[in-house]
Every structure is written in C-alpha cells, then in structure tokens.
Design a protein around this motif. Sequence first.
Motif, PDB file in Angstrom:
ATOM      1  N   ALA A 117       0.824  -1.210   0.000  1.00 16.12           N
ATOM      2  CA  ALA A 117       0.000   0.000   0.000  1.00 16.12           C
ATOM      3  C   ALA A 117       0.857   1.259   0.000  1.00 16.12           C
ATOM      4  CB  ALA A 117      -0.936  -0.010   1.213  1.00 16.12           C
ATOM      5  N   ALA A 118       1.938   1.250   0.781  1.00 19.08           N
ATOM      6  CA  ALA A 118       2.807   2.426   0.840  1.00 19.08           C
ATOM      7  C   ALA A 118       3.517   2.657  -0.487  1.00 19.08           C
ATOM      8  CB  ALA A 118       3.827   2.260   1.970  1.00 19.08           C
ATOM      9  N   ARG A 119       3.933   1.574  -1.137  1.00 20.22           N
ATOM     10  CA  ARG A 119       4.551   1.719  -2.455  1.00 20.22           C
ATOM     11  C   ARG A 119       3.545   2.278  -3.464  1.00 20.22           C
ATOM     12  NH1 ARG A 119      10.104   0.780  -3.716  1.00 20.22           N
ATOM     13  NH2 ARG A 119       9.308   0.244  -5.777  1.00 20.22           N
ATOM     14  N   LEU A 120       2.307   1.840  -3.394  1.00 23.72           N
ATOM     15  CA  LEU A 120       1.276   2.362  -4.282  1.00 23.72           C
ATOM     16  C   LEU A 120       1.080   3.856  -4.062  1.00 23.72           C
ATOM     17  CD1 LEU A 120      -0.989   1.925  -6.358  1.00 23.72           C
ATOM     18  CD2 LEU A 120      -2.488   1.288  -4.451  1.00 23.72           C
ATOM     19  N   ASP A 121       1.028   4.272  -2.803  1.00 30.46           N
ATOM     20  CA  ASP A 121       0.860   5.692  -2.503  1.00 30.46           C
ATOM     21  C   ASP A 121       2.036   6.516  -2.999  1.00 30.46           C
ATOM     22  OD1 ASP A 121      -1.556   5.213  -1.305  1.00 30.46           O
ATOM     23  OD2 ASP A 121      -0.773   5.213   0.746  1.00 30.46           O
ATOM     24  N   THR A 122       3.241   5.978  -2.887  1.00 27.21           N
ATOM     25  CA  THR A 122       4.449   6.739  -3.211  1.00 27.21           C
ATOM     26  C   THR A 122       4.763   6.728  -4.705  1.00 27.21           C
ATOM     27  OG1 THR A 122       5.371   6.263  -1.029  1.00 27.21           O
ATOM     28  CG2 THR A 122       6.922   6.936  -2.742  1.00 27.21           C
ATOM     29  N   HIS A 123       4.596   5.590  -5.345  1.00 24.19           N
ATOM     30  CA  HIS A 123       5.032   5.426  -6.733  1.00 24.19           C
ATOM     31  C   HIS A 123       3.880   5.364  -7.733  1.00 24.19           C
ATOM     32  CE1 HIS A 123       9.247   4.611  -5.573  1.00 24.19           C
ATOM     33  NE2 HIS A 123       8.713   3.994  -4.528  1.00 24.19           N
ATOM     34  N   GLY A 124       2.662   5.301  -7.235  1.00 19.80           N
ATOM     35  CA  GLY A 124       1.525   5.196  -8.141  1.00 19.80           C
ATOM     36  C   GLY A 124       1.285   3.791  -8.656  1.00 19.80           C
ATOM     37  N   GLN A 125       2.048   2.829  -8.167  1.00 17.43           N
ATOM     38  CA  GLN A 125       1.847   1.431  -8.529  1.00 17.43           C
ATOM     39  C   GLN A 125       2.508   0.553  -7.487  1.00 17.43           C
ATOM     40  OE1 GLN A 125       3.780   1.297 -12.384  1.00 17.43           O
ATOM     41  NE2 GLN A 125       5.688   0.552 -11.482  1.00 17.43           N
ATOM     42  N   MET A 126       2.013  -0.658  -7.361  1.00 17.91           N
ATOM     43  CA  MET A 126       2.629  -1.617  -6.458  1.00 17.91           C
ATOM     44  C   MET A 126       3.809  -2.280  -7.156  1.00 17.91           C
ATOM     45  SD  MET A 126      -0.507  -3.503  -4.458  1.00 17.91           S
ATOM     46  CE  MET A 126      -1.142  -4.294  -5.940  1.00 17.91           C
ATOM     47  N   PRO A 127       4.768  -2.791  -6.374  1.00 17.52           N
ATOM     48  CA  PRO A 127       5.829  -3.589  -6.984  1.00 17.52           C
ATOM     49  C   PRO A 127       5.295  -4.952  -7.377  1.00 17.52           C
ATOM     50  CG  PRO A 127       6.025  -3.681  -4.616  1.00 17.52           C
ATOM     51  CD  PRO A 127       4.914  -2.706  -4.911  1.00 17.52           C
ATOM     52  N   ARG A 128       6.102  -5.686  -8.103  1.00 21.23           N
ATOM     53  CA  ARG A 128       5.733  -7.063  -8.416  1.00 21.23           C
ATOM     54  C   ARG A 128       5.567  -7.824  -7.104  1.00 21.23           C
ATOM     55  NH1 ARG A 128       7.880 -10.284 -13.562  1.00 21.23           N
ATOM     56  NH2 ARG A 128       6.797 -12.263 -13.243  1.00 21.23           N
ATOM     57  N   ALA A 129       4.505  -8.606  -6.973  1.00 19.22           N
ATOM     58  CA  ALA A 129       4.203  -9.253  -5.702  1.00 19.22           C
ATOM     59  C   ALA A 129       3.581 -10.612  -5.940  1.00 19.22           C
ATOM     60  CB  ALA A 129       3.262  -8.385  -4.869  1.00 19.22           C
ATOM     61  N   TYR A 130       3.665 -11.449  -4.899  1.00 17.21           N
ATOM     62  CA  TYR A 130       3.170 -12.815  -5.008  1.00 17.21           C
ATOM     63  C   TYR A 130       2.764 -13.314  -3.629  1.00 17.21           C
ATOM     64  CZ  TYR A 130       3.152 -17.870  -5.884  1.00 17.21           C
ATOM     65  OH  TYR A 130       2.801 -19.194  -5.966  1.00 17.21           O
ATOM     66  N   ILE A 131       1.595 -13.960  -3.551  1.00 14.81           N
ATOM     67  CA  ILE A 131       1.156 -14.629  -2.334  1.00 14.81           C
ATOM     68  C   ILE A 131       1.293 -16.131  -2.585  1.00 14.81           C
ATOM     69  CG2 ILE A 131      -0.682 -14.967  -0.658  1.00 14.81           C
ATOM     70  CD1 ILE A 131       0.376 -12.084  -0.858  1.00 14.81           C
ATOM     71  N   ALA A 132       2.125 -16.792  -1.798  1.00 17.59           N
ATOM     72  CA  ALA A 132       2.430 -18.210  -2.013  1.00 17.59           C
ATOM     73  C   ALA A 132       1.354 -19.067  -1.358  1.00 17.59           C
ATOM     74  CB  ALA A 132       3.805 -18.543  -1.453  1.00 17.59           C
ATOM     75  N   SER A 133       0.352 -19.434  -2.135  1.00 12.95           N
ATOM     76  CA  SER A 133      -0.723 -20.266  -1.594  1.00 12.95           C
ATOM     77  C   SER A 133      -0.195 -21.643  -1.232  1.00 12.95           C
ATOM     78  CB  SER A 133      -1.864 -20.382  -2.620  1.00 12.95           C
ATOM     79  OG  SER A 133      -1.406 -20.978  -3.810  1.00 12.95           O
ATOM     80  N   GLY A 134      -0.705 -22.168  -0.120  1.00 14.20           N
ATOM     81  CA  GLY A 134      -0.291 -23.485   0.336  1.00 14.20           C
ATOM     82  C   GLY A 134       1.018 -23.522   1.082  1.00 14.20           C
ATOM     83  N   HIS A 135       1.607 -22.346   1.340  1.00 15.25           N
ATOM     84  CA  HIS A 135       2.902 -22.302   2.023  1.00 15.25           C
ATOM     85  C   HIS A 135       2.801 -21.540   3.335  1.00 15.25           C
ATOM     86  CE1 HIS A 135       5.489 -24.294  -0.826  1.00 15.25           C
ATOM     87  NE2 HIS A 135       4.835 -23.706  -1.798  1.00 15.25           N
TER      88      HIS A 135
END
Length: 279
Positions: free
Chosen positions: A234-252
Amino acid sequence: MSDAIAAMGRVLGPDVLAAVQDLYRGEQEQLAAGHPVDAADLPYGEHPRHRLDLYRAKGASGPAPVLLWVHGGGFIRGEKCAPDHPYGANVGRWAARAGMLGAVMNYRLAPECGWPAGGEDVGAAVDWLKANAAAHGGDPDRIVAIGTSAGAVHVATHLRLAAGDTGLAGVGLLSGLYGFTPLDDRDTLYYGAPDMYAARMPREAVVASEVPLFVACAEFDPPRFQAETLGLLAARLDTHGQMPRAYIASGHNHFSMGCHIGTADTRLTDEIASFIGAL
C-alpha cells in the motif's frame, strides 16, 4: 504438501521448522547430490560469519545474473548450508540450474551482534560480489539480493544504509518485517530497547527505493508478516503510483517459503526467475 502445511497453522517455532524441512528433505537431498557447491566459505569480511558459497550456472554462454540469498532465522540462527540438511544451499543450487550464479551468505547473529549488523553484512557481500563475481561467471551489474524473514529485513536494511548506491539490480523480500507492525519481544535481541525499534526499521527506505522490487508472503504466514507485506504494498502504491511485483504463495507457510525453493513446486521460483529476467 499444502494440506500438511495448512495443518501446521500459522505459528512459528523449531518444531514447525523441522516438520517443514522433513516434507521437502527427500527431494532436496536428491537435488543436492547432483549439484555440489562450486566454491565454499569464501570470506567477504573479517568476522567468522562473513562467508558465502557459490553455485555456478552450467553451460552459461556469458556472464550470468547473480542471485544473493540471505537466509532467515529470527536474527539469532540460520546457515548458508549445514551438514545435516540441504536448506539454504537449495536456493544457490536452484539459481545455478536457472542459469544464474547462486551466492548464499552467512551473516552476523544476535545477541552477539545487534542492529544494523545484518544490513551491513548484506552490503559487504554485495561489495564482494561486485569485485569478484566476474571471476566466477557472474555479471557484477546484475546482482539481485533476495532474503526471507530476517534475511528480508537485512536486505531491506541494506537499502537504508546504502541510500542510492545499493550495488543491486533488484531486490526480493520474502515474508519480512519493514516497520508497519509493532515490535515483538523476540526482536529486542537484535534491535535493542523497544524505543529504538521504529527508528531502526527500514520502512521509509524500502518504500522510497527506486531499485526494482519483488515482494512475497505466504498464505499461512503469521498475521504480522502478512500485515507487513500489505503495508509495504500500500505504501509503495501511494508513493510510486503502482505496487511492486508481488506474489502470495498459496499453500505455504513462513518456513516453506525458503525450504521448497528448487522443488517441483515452481510457482514462486517462476515468479523470481521472471522478475530477474526482466531486469
């Protein structure tokens, strides 16, 4: 695997770590047998913990990207390799199989060495790789530091300490702490007095950094680590206007994030390889 990990819940502790390691041990040991370390215990500094191992890409046609792996361990434990398990080294081996120079480092531990020792050590390892990676087939202009848990904290702290001159082409932060949640008592062994915690966290540096960033956490991470990831995005979105590349590791969970790298579950490593390939 995912059902067994889900049954462990979201708690941390040595019993959970051991159970996760047992899940992947057979596959990881088989992979380890096919790719021994190419250069071990190379000193990047003066402390006995200032050591790293290298795993070279086979048949690379030119200088390879360098992946520097920074292990976790709650600031007080962890190894780049160990005689009784294949973990830590598994990431270097995967990097080599993916066409990279894998570098797996140790760093100073609390309580002997407190903040900002881990971030300083990441910086020293990056400096060593800048000077020596080419001799081992690596490209010193394409170093990517990826850390998990405490290792992610140390990579993030390097961003703070180095300011604009990080020496890195990219950064990966897996299930780390950046300063979006309150202090946990266990963190005082590294950060010191509770009133120093906020001032020593790398939050502002990670949010502001222009270094390409990959952020991940696990479905069964403790809520604190998930909140840290969401806060950073969220902070990156506020600062840069976009989120960085991100991933939620399901099952881990928190421990399997690092332990499964290099196995048949390639979802996380596919993301990491794509991130590095796009730099």
